[in-house]
Write a protein that holds these residues in place. Sequence first.
Motif, PDB file in Angstrom:
ATOM      1  N   CYS A  62       3.996  12.413   3.363  1.00 44.60           N
ATOM      2  CA  CYS A  62       2.735  11.757   3.724  1.00 44.60           C
ATOM      3  C   CYS A  62       2.138  12.411   4.968  1.00 44.60           C
ATOM      4  N   HIS A  63       0.840  12.666   4.943  1.00 47.88           N
ATOM      5  CA  HIS A  63       0.165  13.269   6.091  1.00 47.88           C
ATOM      6  C   HIS A  63      -0.779  12.287   6.770  1.00 47.88           C
ATOM      7  N   THR A  64      -0.664  10.996   6.387  1.00 49.95           N
ATOM      8  CA  THR A  64      -1.472   9.963   7.034  1.00 49.95           C
ATOM      9  C   THR A  64      -0.688   9.395   8.217  1.00 49.95           C
ATOM     10  N   THR A  65      -1.391   8.727   9.122  1.00 52.12           N
ATOM     11  CA  THR A  65      -0.719   8.168  10.287  1.00 52.12           C
ATOM     12  C   THR A  65       0.199   7.013   9.900  1.00 52.12           C
ATOM     13  N   CYS A 111       2.190   5.408   6.392  1.00 46.12           N
ATOM     14  CA  CYS A 111       2.509   5.616   4.984  1.00 46.12           C
ATOM     15  C   CYS A 111       2.047   4.433   4.134  1.00 46.12           C
ATOM     16  N   MET A 112       1.656   4.739   2.904  1.00 45.56           N
ATOM     17  CA  MET A 112       1.166   3.729   1.973  1.00 45.56           C
ATOM     18  C   MET A 112       2.202   3.475   0.894  1.00 45.56           C
ATOM     19  N   VAL A 113       2.403   2.184   0.567  1.00 44.80           N
ATOM     20  CA  VAL A 113       3.346   1.826  -0.477  1.00 44.80           C
ATOM     21  C   VAL A 113       2.895   2.428  -1.812  1.00 44.80           C
ATOM     22  N   HIS A 114       3.829   2.817  -2.651  1.00 46.97           N
ATOM     23  CA  HIS A 114       3.616   3.466  -3.947  1.00 46.97           C
ATOM     24  C   HIS A 114       3.213   4.927  -3.821  1.00 46.97           C
ATOM     25  N   GLU A 115       2.896   5.376  -2.604  1.00 46.51           N
ATOM     26  CA  GLU A 115       2.565   6.783  -2.394  1.00 46.51           C
ATOM     27  C   GLU A 115       3.625   7.479  -1.555  1.00 46.51           C
ATOM     28  N   CYS A 116       4.392   6.714  -0.804  1.00 41.76           N
ATOM     29  CA  CYS A 116       5.417   7.257   0.091  1.00 41.76           C
ATOM     30  C   CYS A 116       6.796   7.116  -0.554  1.00 41.76           C
ATOM     31  N   SER A 117       7.573   8.176  -0.535  1.00 38.56           N
ATOM     32  CA  SER A 117       8.913   8.139  -1.129  1.00 38.56           C
ATOM     33  C   SER A 117       9.836   7.183  -0.392  1.00 38.56           C
ATOM     34  N   CYS A 118       9.601   6.971   0.904  1.00 35.50           N
ATOM     35  CA  CYS A 118      10.431   6.041   1.675  1.00 35.50           C
ATOM     36  C   CYS A 118      10.133   4.587   1.320  1.00 35.50           C
ATOM     37  N   HIS A 140       6.783  13.600   7.385  1.00 31.04           N
ATOM     38  CA  HIS A 140       5.571  14.225   7.917  1.00 31.04           C
ATOM     39  C   HIS A 140       4.655  13.236   8.621  1.00 31.04           C
ATOM     40  N   CYS A 141       4.875  11.938   8.401  1.00 29.53           N
ATOM     41  CA  CYS A 141       4.015  10.939   9.029  1.00 29.53           C
ATOM     42  C   CYS A 141       4.268  10.897  10.537  1.00 29.53           C
ATOM     43  N   GLY A 142       3.393  10.237  11.275  1.00 28.59           N
ATOM     44  CA  GLY A 142       3.496  10.215  12.731  1.00 28.59           C
ATOM     45  C   GLY A 142       4.409   9.118  13.243  1.00 28.59           C
ATOM     46  N   GLU A 143       4.660   9.149  14.554  1.00 25.73           N
ATOM     47  CA  GLU A 143       5.518   8.161  15.193  1.00 25.73           C
ATOM     48  C   GLU A 143       4.918   6.758  15.157  1.00 25.73           C
ATOM     49  N   SER A 144       3.601   6.655  14.920  1.00 24.80           N
ATOM     50  CA  SER A 144       2.954   5.347  14.879  1.00 24.80           C
ATOM     51  C   SER A 144       3.006   4.708  13.493  1.00 24.80           C
ATOM     52  N   CYS A 145       3.662   5.345  12.540  1.00 26.80           N
ATOM     53  CA  CYS A 145       3.775   4.808  11.184  1.00 26.80           C
ATOM     54  C   CYS A 145       4.409   3.423  11.229  1.00 26.80           C
ATOM     55  N   GLN A 146       3.855   2.484  10.471  1.00 25.39           N
ATOM     56  CA  GLN A 146       4.364   1.113  10.470  1.00 25.39           C
ATOM     57  C   GLN A 146       5.744   1.013   9.838  1.00 25.39           C
ATOM     58  N   ASN A 147       6.171   2.061   9.134  1.00 25.19           N
ATOM     59  CA  ASN A 147       7.510   2.045   8.545  1.00 25.19           C
ATOM     60  C   ASN A 147       8.547   2.629   9.513  1.00 25.19           C
ATOM     61  N   ARG A 148       8.246   2.609  10.783  1.00 21.96           N
ATOM     62  CA  ARG A 148       9.180   2.977  11.854  1.00 21.96           C
ATOM     63  C   ARG A 148       9.232   1.796  12.824  1.00 21.96           C
ATOM     64  N   LEU A 149      10.245   0.994  12.709  1.00 18.00           N
ATOM     65  CA  LEU A 149      10.316  -0.211  13.537  1.00 18.00           C
ATOM     66  C   LEU A 149      11.648  -0.309  14.266  1.00 18.00           C
ATOM     67  N   VAL A 150      12.737  -0.407  13.525  1.00 17.69           N
ATOM     68  CA  VAL A 150      14.061  -0.549  14.138  1.00 17.69           C
ATOM     69  C   VAL A 150      14.399   0.669  14.985  1.00 17.69           C
TER      70      VAL A 150
END
Length: 258
Positions: free
Chosen positions: A26-29, A31-38, A71-81
């Motif tokens: 993902c190259h967005t800030t 990640c979007m569900v159904h588009e991101c492998s994570c 590839h997404c940034g540190e501000s990605c909402q899927n980075r929490l813990v």
Amino acid sequence: QYSPDNVAGADGDIDPTEITFPGCSCHTTCCMVHECSCLRRGENYSSLCLRPTEQEEEYAKPVFECNTMCHCGESCQNRLVQRGLQFRLEVFKTEKKGWGLRTLEFIGKGRFVCEYAGEVLGFNEACRRIQAQTSKDSNYIIAVREHFHSSRIMETFVDPTYIGNIGRFLNHSCEPNLFMVPVRVDSMVPKLALFAATDISAGKELSYDYSGRFHNLPITNREQKPIEEDNRLRKPCYCGSRTCASFLPWDSSLFSTT
């Protein structure tokens, strides 16, 4: 010795810092569900809160965060813990339970509070350490068992006795305000993340159920009551809740049969 993250145990069987997961493209800030492998198993978080398990689902879904290779940034909402502590917490002396941990500010339901981090051990080293303990020793070793659809079980043993973080000061409660979720970032070795089970006001002691259950549910046929002989080794519970089981949860699998 303080460490905010898991470290390899003395046996060196498992390296929790090893990166084995491929990253998303993902190259967005964010990640979007159904588009991101994570996120192929669904969205993990919403507004900094863990998304609750749907009522019709019998089991919790695994949680995978975006990782170092993504590839997404540190501000990605899927980075929490992986961002670590976000609340002001305090270690304090309790009346009967030794040291405890409390929050100095309000924590909303579903928010990530802290990780239970320490040395990640193999089964043999975990057994050796726990069998070397005396009745006067505090036991910090936690055994987490995850059940896969193929009937396989993955075990994770974390010991913060000598190297760990503030999670080691959390006491047990039969009616806890935290619950534990294994969260994976860079590899299959999970971070043992604790989330708020309810709104928690400032000054409240933080606790979770050492058995892994959320609230002290009735014993089912899949669980065995400890035999009377085991009660001699068990430690009393001082949580003071209405459903207190009188003893701390007991896992005899790490003790020798003798």
